[in-house]
Design a protein around this motif. Structure first.
Motif, short mmCIF file in Angstrom:
data_model
loop_
_atom_site.label_atom_id
_atom_site.label_comp_id
_atom_site.label_asym_id
_atom_site.label_seq_id
_atom_site.Cartn_x
_atom_site.Cartn_y
_atom_site.Cartn_z
N ASN A 35 8.22 12.37 2.59
CA ASN A 35 8.47 11.60 3.81
C ASN A 35 7.35 10.63 4.16
O ASN A 35 7.52 9.82 5.07
CB ASN A 35 8.73 12.55 4.99
CG ASN A 35 10.04 13.26 4.86
OD1 ASN A 35 10.98 12.74 4.25
ND2 ASN A 35 10.12 14.44 5.44
N LEU A 36 6.22 10.73 3.47
CA LEU A 36 5.12 9.81 3.79
C LEU A 36 5.40 8.43 3.35
O LEU A 36 5.87 7.77 2.78
CB LEU A 36 3.82 10.29 3.15
CG LEU A 36 3.20 11.50 3.80
CD1 LEU A 36 1.94 11.91 3.03
CD2 LEU A 36 2.80 11.21 5.23
N LEU A 68 2.34 6.76 -6.94
CA LEU A 68 1.35 7.73 -7.38
C LEU A 68 1.72 9.16 -7.02
O LEU A 68 1.29 10.10 -7.69
CB LEU A 68 -0.02 7.39 -6.78
CG LEU A 68 -0.68 6.11 -7.29
CD1 LEU A 68 -1.97 5.84 -6.55
CD2 LEU A 68 -0.93 6.21 -8.79
N SER A 69 2.51 9.34 -6.00
CA SER A 69 2.87 10.69 -5.58
C SER A 69 4.09 11.25 -6.30
O SER A 69 4.37 12.45 -6.20
CB SER A 69 3.10 10.74 -4.08
OG SER A 69 4.24 9.99 -3.73
N MET A 75 0.82 -1.19 0.00
CA MET A 75 0.00 0.00 0.00
C MET A 75 0.87 1.26 0.00
O MET A 75 0.58 2.22 -0.71
CB MET A 75 -0.91 -0.03 1.23
CG MET A 75 -1.90 1.07 1.27
SD MET A 75 -3.13 0.77 0.03
CE MET A 75 -4.34 1.92 0.49
N LYS A 76 1.91 1.24 0.82
CA LYS A 76 2.79 2.39 0.89
C LYS A 76 3.55 2.58 -0.42
O LYS A 76 3.78 3.71 -0.86
CB LYS A 76 3.76 2.20 2.07
CG LYS A 76 4.48 3.44 2.46
CD LYS A 76 5.25 3.23 3.74
CE LYS A 76 5.86 4.53 4.19
NZ LYS A 76 6.59 4.39 5.43
#
Length: 93
Positions: free
Chosen positions: A92-93, A8-9, A1-2
């Motif tokens: 950083n997410l 996508l980011s 998921m991460k």
């Protein structure tokens, strides 16, 4: 998921970083001209303050301060720092 979120980011981060780079260039380029305008308006403001009207002289000196590197360009730099902070938070997410 991460991993999916990171993939996508990446385009969003790329757009933000390119926007930041262009804005840094514009701020650096315009700072030279704004410094010249600030100097001319500042000298004119002092002359008007001494010879003609205190009110108009103070208005011109305020405009000179806004055009100086501590006025509008500094506000733009602070806003740009906020955009860079958002970009680094997404990274950083």
């Amino acid at each position: 998921m991460k991993l999916i979120f990171k993939i996508l980011s990446v385009p969003i981060i790329l757009v933000i970083d390119l926007f930041t780079l262009v804005c840094i260039g514009l701020i650096s380029f315009s700072a030279f001209f704004l410094r010249l305008v600030s100097g001319i308006v500042g000298i004119l403001g002092v002359f008007v303050l001494v010879t003609y009207s205190v009110k108009n002289g103070l208005i011109l000196l305020t405009i000179a301060f806004l055009f100086s590197p501590m006025g509008i360009p500094m506000i733009a730099a602070h806003l740009l720092a906020g955009v860079q902070h958002i970009s680094s938070a997404i990274k950083n997410l």
